[in-house]
Design a protein around this motif. Structure first.
Motif, PDB file in Angstrom:
ATOM      1  N   TYR A  31      34.167  41.731  45.580  1.00 54.96           N
ATOM      2  CA  TYR A  31      35.068  41.997  44.454  1.00 54.96           C
ATOM      3  C   TYR A  31      34.691  41.190  43.213  1.00 54.96           C
ATOM      4  O   TYR A  31      35.019  41.588  42.088  1.00 54.96           O
ATOM      5  CB  TYR A  31      36.508  41.728  44.852  1.00 54.96           C
ATOM      6  N   ARG A  35      34.173  42.963  39.589  1.00 57.35           N
ATOM      7  CA  ARG A  35      34.798  42.539  38.336  1.00 57.35           C
ATOM      8  C   ARG A  35      33.740  42.279  37.255  1.00 57.35           C
ATOM      9  O   ARG A  35      33.938  42.601  36.081  1.00 57.35           O
ATOM     10  CB  ARG A  35      35.639  41.290  38.581  1.00 57.35           C
ATOM     11  N   ILE A  98      39.860  46.842  41.176  1.00 58.01           N
ATOM     12  CA  ILE A  98      39.667  45.505  40.628  1.00 58.01           C
ATOM     13  C   ILE A  98      39.915  45.479  39.124  1.00 58.01           C
ATOM     14  O   ILE A  98      40.024  44.403  38.525  1.00 58.01           O
ATOM     15  CB  ILE A  98      38.235  45.025  40.958  1.00 58.01           C
ATOM     16  N   PRO A 103      40.212  39.513  41.738  1.00 64.07           N
ATOM     17  CA  PRO A 103      39.427  39.585  42.974  1.00 64.07           C
ATOM     18  C   PRO A 103      40.080  38.880  44.160  1.00 64.07           C
ATOM     19  O   PRO A 103      39.971  39.350  45.300  1.00 64.07           O
ATOM     20  CB  PRO A 103      38.103  38.911  42.591  1.00 64.07           C
ATOM     21  N   ALA A 106      42.772  41.133  45.524  1.00 61.40           N
ATOM     22  CA  ALA A 106      42.126  42.278  46.169  1.00 61.40           C
ATOM     23  C   ALA A 106      41.583  41.898  47.542  1.00 61.40           C
ATOM     24  O   ALA A 106      41.718  42.660  48.511  1.00 61.40           O
ATOM     25  CB  ALA A 106      41.004  42.808  45.276  1.00 61.40           C
TER      26      ALA A 106
END
Length: 204
Positions: A31, A35, A98, A103, A106
């Motif tokens: 993640y 991002r 995201i 992150p 997530a």
């Protein structure tokens, strides 16, 4: 005569520990990379670049080892189409989610995969758990629930995308366990990544 104690082999355990450590580190950046790509690419496009590079690397490795067999893709076409679609969909949804949540959140939401995998294993794959495994599963589920469902400051749309991504990836895992156990690992992994990249190309 001096008694001898048989010691378990430590090398396989050390190799497994090293492998899991590397996998944990790499997966932890999933993640983070999503991002970082977000300002520059559409989520489907950035996911495609990631998987396309991986497919090329694996393909070259298989060619060097002379283990690249195209007949494996023909023989298991529907299997690879199914898991390729599920992984591609999961990756796109995760990369899109995201944009709405950070992150760390997530990653915590993705831990609901523990619950989904457990349910699929018991009710679809008909797996039977020992008492120790059931205790471990209960702890894992409790941990997943604790870290995943504190959505006080989470944009619901982003959370739903991550949860849908987790569900698709868990379905792929169950399909692999049900029908992919007899394949050569290198061929399985190469075509898994290749078909995923192909679906991501279509999505992008």
């Amino acid at each position: 005569m001096q008694d001898t104690v048989r010691r378990p082999a430590t090398r396989p355990q050390a190799e497994a520990l090293a492998l899991f450590t590397v996998l944990l580190i790499v997966d932890s950046f999933h993640y983070i990379f999503a991002r970082l790509y977000l300002p520059y690419f559409h989520p489907a496009t950035s996911a495609f670049y990631v998987l396309a590079v991986a497919a090329v690397e694996l393909g070259l490795y298989a060619l060097i080892r002379r283990q690249l067999a195209w007949r494996a893709a023909r023989q298991h076409l529907w299997f690879f189409l199914s898991i390729g679609f599920l992984i591609a969909g999961a990756t796109v949804l995760g990369f899109a989610g995201i944009a709405y949540i950070d992150p760390g959140t997530a990653s915590m939401l993705a831990k609901t995969g523990v619950i989904i995998n457990l349910l699929l294993g018991v009710f679809w794959l008909r797996e039977r758990l020992s008492r120790a495994q059931m205790a471990g599963a209960a702890i894992a589920v409790a941990g997943a629930l604790t870290i995943s469902f504190r959505l006080d400051n989470v944009v619901q749309w982003g959370a739903l995308l991550i949860l849908a991504s987790t569900l698709m990836y868990s379905l792929h895992t169950a399909i692999v366990k049900r029908w992919g156990g007899s394949m050569d690992f290198l061929m399985f992994f190469f075509y898994r990544v290749l078909f995923t990249a192909a679906f991501l190309f279509v999505f992008s």
